[in-house]
Design a protein around this motif. Sequence first.
Motif, PDB file in Angstrom:
ATOM      1  N   ILE A  14      35.558  -2.587  64.133  1.00 12.50           N
ATOM      2  CA  ILE A  14      34.681  -1.810  64.438  1.00 12.50           C
ATOM      3  C   ILE A  14      33.808  -0.724  62.981  1.00 12.50           C
ATOM      4  O   ILE A  14      32.750  -0.586  63.177  1.00 12.50           O
ATOM      5  CB  ILE A  14      34.545  -0.759  65.270  1.00 12.50           C
ATOM      6  CG1 ILE A  14      35.048  -1.367  66.701  1.00 12.50           C
ATOM      7  CG2 ILE A  14      34.057   0.338  65.649  1.00 12.50           C
ATOM      8  CD1 ILE A  14      35.883  -0.604  67.986  1.00 12.50           C
ATOM      9  N   LEU A  17      31.408  -2.927  61.698  1.00  7.58           N
ATOM     10  CA  LEU A  17      30.236  -3.016  61.504  1.00  7.58           C
ATOM     11  C   LEU A  17      29.574  -2.447  61.670  1.00  7.58           C
ATOM     12  O   LEU A  17      28.623  -1.936  61.581  1.00  7.58           O
ATOM     13  CB  LEU A  17      30.807  -4.074  63.704  1.00  7.58           C
ATOM     14  CG  LEU A  17      31.571  -5.257  63.662  1.00  7.58           C
ATOM     15  CD1 LEU A  17      31.459  -5.552  65.282  1.00  7.58           C
ATOM     16  CD2 LEU A  17      30.102  -5.968  63.419  1.00  7.58           C
ATOM     17  N   LYS A  18      29.839  -1.133  61.719  1.00  8.50           N
ATOM     18  CA  LYS A  18      29.528   0.288  61.762  1.00  8.50           C
ATOM     19  C   LYS A  18      28.721   0.230  60.129  1.00  8.50           C
ATOM     20  O   LYS A  18      27.668   0.894  60.352  1.00  8.50           O
ATOM     21  CB  LYS A  18      30.568   1.559  61.728  1.00  8.50           C
ATOM     22  CG  LYS A  18      30.404   1.240  63.793  1.00  8.50           C
ATOM     23  CD  LYS A  18      31.582   2.420  63.984  1.00  8.50           C
ATOM     24  CE  LYS A  18      30.832   4.113  63.591  1.00  8.50           C
ATOM     25  NZ  LYS A  18      31.541   4.808  64.291  1.00  8.50           N
ATOM     26  N   THR A  82      24.717   4.675  64.989  1.00  4.97           N
ATOM     27  CA  THR A  82      25.988   4.105  64.348  1.00  4.97           C
ATOM     28  C   THR A  82      26.872   4.854  64.778  1.00  4.97           C
ATOM     29  O   THR A  82      28.238   5.052  64.911  1.00  4.97           O
ATOM     30  CB  THR A  82      25.718   3.406  63.330  1.00  4.97           C
ATOM     31  OG1 THR A  82      24.134   2.507  64.197  1.00  4.97           O
ATOM     32  CG2 THR A  82      26.543   2.696  63.012  1.00  4.97           C
ATOM     33  N   GLY A  85      28.243   6.521  67.787  1.00  9.41           N
ATOM     34  CA  GLY A  85      29.634   4.929  68.607  1.00  9.41           C
ATOM     35  C   GLY A  85      28.754   4.928  69.414  1.00  9.41           C
ATOM     36  O   GLY A  85      29.919   4.148  70.450  1.00  9.41           O
ATOM     37  N   THR A  87      26.981   3.917  72.966  1.00 13.06           N
ATOM     38  CA  THR A  87      27.137   2.044  73.295  1.00 13.06           C
ATOM     39  C   THR A  87      25.905   2.632  74.062  1.00 13.06           C
ATOM     40  O   THR A  87      24.896   0.958  73.661  1.00 13.06           O
ATOM     41  CB  THR A  87      27.848   1.128  74.381  1.00 13.06           C
ATOM     42  OG1 THR A  87      27.808   2.506  75.265  1.00 13.06           O
ATOM     43  CG2 THR A  87      29.702   1.263  73.981  1.00 13.06           C
ATOM     44  N   LEU A 237      24.373  -7.469  65.266  1.00  9.52           N
ATOM     45  CA  LEU A 237      24.919  -5.840  64.773  1.00  9.52           C
ATOM     46  C   LEU A 237      25.487  -5.527  66.403  1.00  9.52           C
ATOM     47  O   LEU A 237      25.677  -4.570  66.158  1.00  9.52           O
ATOM     48  CB  LEU A 237      24.741  -5.023  63.158  1.00  9.52           C
ATOM     49  CG  LEU A 237      24.654  -6.417  62.486  1.00  9.52           C
ATOM     50  CD1 LEU A 237      23.770  -5.209  60.714  1.00  9.52           C
ATOM     51  CD2 LEU A 237      26.231  -6.672  61.738  1.00  9.52           C
ATOM     52  N   CYS A 240      26.863  -6.242  68.829  1.00  9.59           N
ATOM     53  CA  CYS A 240      28.053  -6.676  68.608  1.00  9.59           C
ATOM     54  C   CYS A 240      29.540  -5.378  68.225  1.00  9.59           C
ATOM     55  O   CYS A 240      29.917  -5.317  69.186  1.00  9.59           O
ATOM     56  CB  CYS A 240      28.167  -7.311  67.088  1.00  9.59           C
ATOM     57  SG  CYS A 240      28.013  -9.348  67.126  1.00  9.59           S
ATOM     58  N   LEU A 241      28.667  -3.947  68.142  1.00 11.55           N
ATOM     59  CA  LEU A 241      29.118  -3.180  68.277  1.00 11.55           C
ATOM     60  C   LEU A 241      29.401  -2.218  69.155  1.00 11.55           C
ATOM     61  O   LEU A 241      30.831  -2.383  69.878  1.00 11.55           O
ATOM     62  CB  LEU A 241      28.232  -2.542  67.022  1.00 11.55           C
ATOM     63  CG  LEU A 241      28.767  -0.669  66.632  1.00 11.55           C
ATOM     64  CD1 LEU A 241      30.859  -0.816  66.936  1.00 11.55           C
ATOM     65  CD2 LEU A 241      28.628  -0.108  65.751  1.00 11.55           C
ATOM     66  N   SER A 242      28.622  -3.215  70.297  1.00  6.93           N
ATOM     67  CA  SER A 242      28.327  -1.874  71.038  1.00  6.93           C
ATOM     68  C   SER A 242      29.253  -2.865  72.459  1.00  6.93           C
ATOM     69  O   SER A 242      30.074  -2.071  72.741  1.00  6.93           O
ATOM     70  CB  SER A 242      26.740  -2.420  72.381  1.00  6.93           C
ATOM     71  OG  SER A 242      27.227  -1.965  73.472  1.00  6.93           O
ATOM     72  N   TYR A 244      32.292  -4.322  71.353  1.00  8.61           N
ATOM     73  CA  TYR A 244      33.630  -4.063  70.728  1.00  8.61           C
ATOM     74  C   TYR A 244      34.596  -2.628  71.188  1.00  8.61           C
ATOM     75  O   TYR A 244      34.849  -1.870  71.775  1.00  8.61           O
ATOM     76  CB  TYR A 244      33.573  -4.575  69.409  1.00  8.61           C
ATOM     77  CG  TYR A 244      34.126  -5.348  68.314  1.00  8.61           C
ATOM     78  CD1 TYR A 244      35.596  -5.427  68.359  1.00  8.61           C
ATOM     79  CD2 TYR A 244      32.924  -6.321  68.515  1.00  8.61           C
ATOM     80  CE1 TYR A 244      35.597  -7.050  68.123  1.00  8.61           C
ATOM     81  CE2 TYR A 244      33.591  -7.614  67.625  1.00  8.61           C
ATOM     82  CZ  TYR A 244      35.063  -7.797  67.525  1.00  8.61           C
ATOM     83  OH  TYR A 244      35.541  -8.934  67.214  1.00  8.61           O
TER      84      TYR A 244
END
Length: 253
Positions: A14, A17-18, A82, A85, A87, A237, A240-242, A244
């Motif tokens: 994470i 990714l961030k 980002t 964090g 979502t 990106l 994917c981050l959301s 995770y």
Amino acid sequence: MSPPSRRLQTKPVITCLKTFLISYSLIFWFTGVILLAVGVWGKVSLELYLNLALEKRTNAPYVLIGTGAIIVIFGLFGCFATCRGSTWMLKLYAMFLTLVFLAELVAGISGFIFRHEIKEKLGTVYRSAVSNYNQTDARGHAVDTIQRTLKCCGVDNFTDWEQTDYFKERGIPDSCCKDSAMKLCTPENLKDVHKAAEAVYGQGCFALVTNVMESNLGIIAGISFGIAFFQLIGIFLACCLSRYITNNQYEMV
């Protein structure tokens, strides 16, 4: 709830990714600045040719400026989402990037098509502007500006002016005069195409104008295509981050 060991393994992913998404968002913000610059450049450099070709004012430069401003704002929003964090913010950011991708793809395709279709339309309009030339109207000013800027005269060459009503009254417009031959640009010489041959530019404007239009529109279309496909990275990106964060119940402290 995921086991602690799994959560510890996911944290570096994470964080990575961030880091990538923040870097992307900053680059995305910079592309907005580029679009703003292209819009301003188009307003200053291409508006004359676009207005002449379309026979009316065009909002294309303003569309680029507005799009660039929106991208600048959402680029900063992406950085904020980002870092938080969040979502739902990340999903909103991904949706916006998808809309930008589709809009810029359409704009790029339209610009590419327009680049190939402009020549025929511009030829008809420019010949009409020369035939009905008048120093006092907007199209007359456009013709004068093009002749001075591109150092050309007439449509195909300076003899085109011989067929116009303006020539019968005043001769070839002085906007055709060479900088080095201003002394030869007397009213008497400009009313005689043979005497004016040494005083005015010999090359016609049509070929030069179409070259300027096609090359500049090609640049704009290329930039639009490049920026459009660049959005796919951000969409990937952000999604994917959301995912995770949601799956591993990760929260920023």
